[in-house]
Scaffold this active site. Structure first.
Site, short mmCIF file in Angstrom:
data_model
loop_
_atom_site.label_atom_id
_atom_site.label_comp_id
_atom_site.label_asym_id
_atom_site.label_seq_id
_atom_site.Cartn_x
_atom_site.Cartn_y
_atom_site.Cartn_z
CD GLU A 77 69.18 -15.17 65.58
OE1 GLU A 77 70.13 -14.71 65.37
OE2 GLU A 77 68.20 -15.07 65.92
CG PHE A 123 79.55 -12.71 75.01
CD1 PHE A 123 78.73 -12.25 75.89
CD2 PHE A 123 79.85 -12.62 73.58
CE1 PHE A 123 77.89 -11.29 75.03
CE2 PHE A 123 78.87 -11.84 73.22
CZ PHE A 123 78.05 -11.20 73.89
CD GLN A 124 76.12 -13.53 71.63
OE1 GLN A 124 77.07 -13.91 70.54
NE2 GLN A 124 75.22 -12.71 71.49
CE LYS A 166 85.28 -15.93 66.08
NZ LYS A 166 85.07 -14.62 66.87
CG MET A 175 41.73 -22.36 67.36
SD MET A 175 40.08 -23.02 66.45
CE MET A 175 41.07 -23.46 64.89
#
Length: 597
Positions: free
Chosen positions: A67, A129-130, A179, A494
């Protein structure tokens, strides 16, 4: 960028709106807004949307491998094209994996629309969940966030988010959709009514403030146009060129503004800041008037803010009123869109100039002397390995100004900003404010989707590349033939430079073992081959041009060139953190000052 207007669905003769699913409403809304490409990856809470996505072909979906890659690809898409980039993710970890890219877009004013799935509305607040409160998580790093629980609210939420992302100071907006809202049916009304009572971006500046700025320009002896990334976001490069040539004032372009003003122009002094050119750094520091255009006086530009440009009057132009006087008090604050303000300032200067002719001759004598004494350059490495500056310079010279260059973060980023000549806006993409390692490869991928006819380079470090290189698979499968130049110094360069300069050479945990005197772990050429890309390794200067030319000639797959460069190469000039810009160091032991005239 199109904005929906307020409809009147109950007007006489209006037909009944079509009843469609929430998922179809998302797709139809995006299509109505002109979106043609999105980047994402499915998951449980966003399956209904992906099911609808499969049944249409108006919007191209690029299936990423992570993602964060979707978010940076959407950023690259937006930054290369001035269009809104769109990233899609599921709930929970899918949404939280977008957070870095959202924060990056927020810092750099990138128009990004992030759409995430959320658990069923009946489960919200139960630690389902999630489940993650992504609206709450992203509140500090978005212009606005929407939580949509009903299918009928989707068109207005998507249209509002697009409008907010693309107007005023651009930035990321999140739309989190449950959803059940995706699954349920509702009337599709377009264009929806936008109810944004607190959102009124100011684009037209106050005329008297512009006139005051013009008069200051006429009266000044040592003025500078300090140009930030807002000029690129406002698409104001043509107006900037006209203003600069009308006034004859020197121009500096920040890291985010590279390409806003042509590098080849005689009035351009280069990039200011921690690793800016000496003329650009000292022009700001010694000026008596700074016209700041779409810049925010970032600490990397000002150095020690209390000692920045102590004798300068400040005119600060920004579309975001929150930026005005945030770091340096503005004597003439101007809130407005850079494109309009710069055009108005050019007219006002012509009128003020009729009363008195400005004289910048002594100022230009000093600046040209700095140019002669402190040209941008580099030393050949003592270890016999490639000079990274030479590699990057040749990439720019062989590709040309029509290419797009997306850099990661670190030494290679600064060298790419310094040694590639930028002649147009939207050619230079990088993570400026957030400094996000892993930005380059997915951003280049997004830029190539937006601008398929341009050559797109990812200029990356061996550290950055290992954070998001999985998107090479996305590029190969989707025929996105980017070129990747890995500036491989086998270290976190760096950080190593700072350790060398400020920590007595204690190189604590910065060796990546990607080359040099160790086994190459990983072997980037083998990795490229595994991803279906062309892999090339370059270790000598006489191989550099041939490798770049082969990459430019290869357009049937991505190309990865592993340039094995010296780990001791450093970025110069440099203003050490926390000191005055007057202490800019041209090399390790040389700090030029005003007295070197």
């Amino acid at each position: 960028m199109p904005s929906p207007s307020t409809p009147n669905p109950s007007a006489a003769g209006a037909s009944e709106p079509e009843i469609i699913s929430g998922s179809d409403a998302i797709l139809r809304s995006l299509s109505k807004l002109g979106v043609t490409d999105v980047f994402g990856i499915p998951g449980g809470a966003v399956i209904p949307f992906y099911d609808a996505l499969m049944a249409q072909d108006a919007i191209r979906h690029i299936l990423v491998r992570h993602e964060q890659g979707a978010g940076h690809a959407a950023e690259g898409y937006a930054s290369a094209s001035n269009r809104v980039g769109v990233a899609i993710a599921t709930s929970g970890p899918g949404a939280t994996n977008l957070v870095t890219a959202i924060a990056d877009a927020y810092m750099d004013s990138v128009p990004l629309l992030a759409i995430t799935g959320q658990v069923f509305s009946t489960l919200m607040g139960t630690d389902a969940f999630q489940e993650a409160d992504i609206v709450g998580i992203t509140m500090p790093i978005t212009k606005h966030s929407f939580l949509v629980r009903r299918a009928e609210d989707i068109p207005a939420a998507v249209a509002s988010a697009y409008h907010i992302a693309s107007t005023g100071r651009p930035g990321p907006v999140l739309v989190d959709i449950t959803k059940d809202a995706q699954q349920n049916m509702a009337p599709f009304i377009w264009p929806p009514k936008l109810d944004l009572p607190g959102y009124r971006p100011i684009t037209k500046a106050h005329g008297k403030q512009v006139q005051a700025a013009a008069q200051l320009l006429v009266d000044a002896k040592k003025p500078v146009l300090y140009v930030g990334g807002g000029v690129i976001r406002a698409r104001a490069s043509a107006e900037l060129l006209e203003l600069a040539e009308a006034t004859g004032v020197p121009v500096v372009t920040t890291l985010m503004a590279r390409g806003a003003f042509p590098d080849s122009h005689t009035q351009h002094l280069g990039m200011p800041g921690m690793h800016g050119t000496v003329p650009a750094v000292l022009a700001l520091q010694e000026s008596d008037l700074i016209i700041s255009l779409g810049a925010r006086f970032d600490d990397r530009v000002t150095g020690k803010a209390s000692e920045f440009a102590p004798n300068a009057t400040i005119v600060h132009v920004d579309v975001d009123p929150a930026e005005i006087s945030k770091i340096r008090m503005a004597d003439v604050p101007i809130v407005g869109d850079a494109k309009d303000v710069i055009a108005d300032l050019t007219v006002a200067f012509a009128q003020a100039k009729a009363e008195a002719t400005p004289d910048y001759a002594d100022w230009w004598t000093y600046l040209n002397n700095l140019r002669e004494k402190f040209p941008l350059g580099y030393s050949e490495p003592a270890d016999g390995l490639l000079a990274p500056q030479y590699v990057i310079k040749r990439i720019g010279e062989l590709t040309g100004p029509e290419g797009i260059y997306a850099a990661g973060v670190g030494q290679h980023q600064m060298w790419a900003a310094q040694f590639i000549k930028y002649e147009r806006p939207n050619a230079w993409l990088n993570s400026g404010g957030a400094g996000t390692m892993g930005y380059s490869v997915p951003a280049a991928m997004g830029a190539k989707v937006a601008e398929p006819d341009r050559v797109v380079w990812s200029i990356d470090g061996d550290g950055c590349f290992q954070m998001t290189n999985q998107e090479l698979a996305t590029c190969t499968i989707n025929n996105i033939p980017i070129k990747v130049a890995i500036i491989n110094n086998s270290s976190l360069g760096m950080v190593r430079q700072w350790q060398t300069l400020f920590y007595d050479g204690r190189h604590s945990f910065t060796d990546l073992n990607t080359g040099h005197d160790t086994a190459m772990i990983p072997d980037f050429v083998k990795m490229a081959d595994a991803y279906g890309a062309l892999g090339i390794r370059v270790t000598r200067a006489d191989q550099v041009d041939d490798a770049i030319k082969l990459a430019l000639a290869t357009n049937d797959r991505p190309v990865v060139i592993d340039f094995v460069v010296s780990r001791d190469a450093m970025v110069w000039p440099m203003v050490p953190q926390g000191v005055s810009n007057s202490q800019v160091q041209y090399a390790k032991d040389h700090a030029p000052t005003w007295e070197e005239e």
